[in-house]
Write an enzyme that holds these catalytic residues in place. Structure first.
Site, short mmCIF file in Angstrom:
data_model
loop_
_atom_site.label_atom_id
_atom_site.label_comp_id
_atom_site.label_asym_id
_atom_site.label_seq_id
_atom_site.Cartn_x
_atom_site.Cartn_y
_atom_site.Cartn_z
N GLY A 65 0.83 -1.20 0.00
CA GLY A 65 0.00 0.00 0.00
C GLY A 65 0.86 1.24 0.00
O GLY A 65 2.04 1.19 -0.36
N ASP A 178 -8.83 4.41 9.89
CA ASP A 178 -9.00 3.75 8.59
C ASP A 178 -9.83 2.48 8.75
O ASP A 178 -9.48 1.42 8.22
CB ASP A 178 -7.65 3.44 7.96
CG ASP A 178 -7.75 3.20 6.44
OD1 ASP A 178 -8.74 3.65 5.84
OD2 ASP A 178 -6.83 2.58 5.87
#
Length: 362
Positions: A65, A178
């Site tokens: 990521g 998140d």
């Protein structure tokens, strides 16, 4: 940048799970990442030299990521397989970024709870920080939802366990920032929830001068699950995670995110200014108590949301305990018809016995 679907920190791909089917339009209308989402074009980071890092032997990459790559690795000291998150080389080259990564990783390691992935070790090999985590067997909630809409009771349980994990993180002074389906891992055959990926976590009492991995004023997270205050780049507190949990529950129950949009800007505009479609219109089987809780979690004003994650877990536990009494409108119609039929049968039976009794007396 948000982690892609393939990244589930501390997880392995489920070998028993078939390739992801395309979700039917009536089951889950989850749009693809917006065209301007930088995660769509993120390049895979190169593996560390010689496939080794400290005392870990890297077996294969599980995902990557915006902040790092996750590898299936062998811990040769403890002789066990782990999930190893390694900081991206371009970020690791910055000493301040390395220090922030290690400081926040150690903070995440302090969260020990059944519903939070366990952190085994935080360290640095040369200029490369790493995070060794529990290797989980199962699948992410994201992939689980792609199989079809789950039962309401299952979603309530998942929400309760996720809230317990968040409560543990908040008690240690961390806001996850998140929370999304791909960061809720369903472990084992019982699908126990594990909260993963604290890469964007921030201190609860963060101030603009705090030296964090994410700079003040930056907007990081996943737009579809981001709170209005986070979208505006304002300070966040644990109620930001509650908004995201509400968005996850809404999607699991309703089959689509509460604030869909073709671009990141469209999504952010909707979550700041629009109200989501009532859950009862998307799924009539959702009990009023569940729909009301999700609506409060998605309140624009943090003060209108439940006070804490522990309160959310308690409320969901009460809904579970009273599941036999908390029924949907469809169930109400069915049970009402059943009661009417039962009443008619009893009435007819009493009439028959009354006629027989009178005949006997005559």
């Amino acid at each position: 940048a948000p982690e892609p679907d393939s990244v589930r920190e501390g997880s392995m791909p489920d070998p028993l799970t078939p390739p992801r089917p395309k979700a039917a339009a009536t089951e889950r209308l989850r749009p693809a990442p917006p065209a301007d989402d930088p995660s769509r074009t993120a390049a895979a980071p190169p593996p560390p030299t010689a496939n080794r890092l400290a005392h870990f032997r890297l077996l294969r990459r599980l995902g990557h990521g915006g902040m790092g790559a996750v590898y299936l690795a062998r811990d040769e000291k403890l002789r066990r397989d782990v999930a190893l998150k390694v900081m991206l080389p371009e970020l690791a080259a910055d000493p301040d970024a390395r220090d922030r990564f290690l400081r926040e990783a150690r903070a995440a390691a302090a969260v020990a709870h059944d519903h939070v992935v366990a952190v085994h070790e935080v360290g640095q090999d040369g200029d490369t920080p790493y995070l060794s985590m529990q290797l989980l067997e199962g699948t992410s909630l994201d992939r689980f939802l792609d199989r079809g809409r789950p039962a309401v009771a299952e979603v309530v349980r998942i929400g309760r366990e996720a809230a317990l994990g968040l409560a543990a993180a908040h008690a240690k002074g961390l806001v996850h920032r998140d929370v999304k389906p791909s960061n809720l891992f369903l472990e084992g055959p019982g699908r126990r929830v594990k909260l993963v990926d604290f890469g964007l976590a921030a201190p609860v009492a963060a101030t603009p001068d705090d030296p964090r991995l994410t700079r003040p004023g930056s907007v990081l997270g996943s737009p579809a699950y981001m709170s209005p205050e986070q979208a505006r780049g304002q300070p966040v507190d644990p109620r930001t995670d509650l908004f995201a949990l509400g968005a996850v529950l809404y999607e699991a129950l309703g089959g689509r995110p509460p604030f869909p949009g073709a671009t990141t800007l469209a999504v952010l505009t909707a979550l700041v200014s629009d109200d989501p479609t009532p859950l009862a219109e998307l799924n009539p089987d959702v009990p009023p108590a569940v729909a009301d809780l999700v609506a409060r979690l998605l309140a624009k004003n943090p003060a209108d949301r439940p006070p804490t994650a522990a309160d959310v877990a308690d409320e969901l536990a009460q809904i579970e305990a009273g599941a036999d009494r908390t029924i949907s409108p469809k169930q109400t119609v069915r049970e009402t018809r059943h009661r009417k039929k039962k009443t008619r049968r009893k009435s007819m039976a009493r009439t028959v016995w009354t006629v027989r009794l009178r005949t006997w007396r005559l």
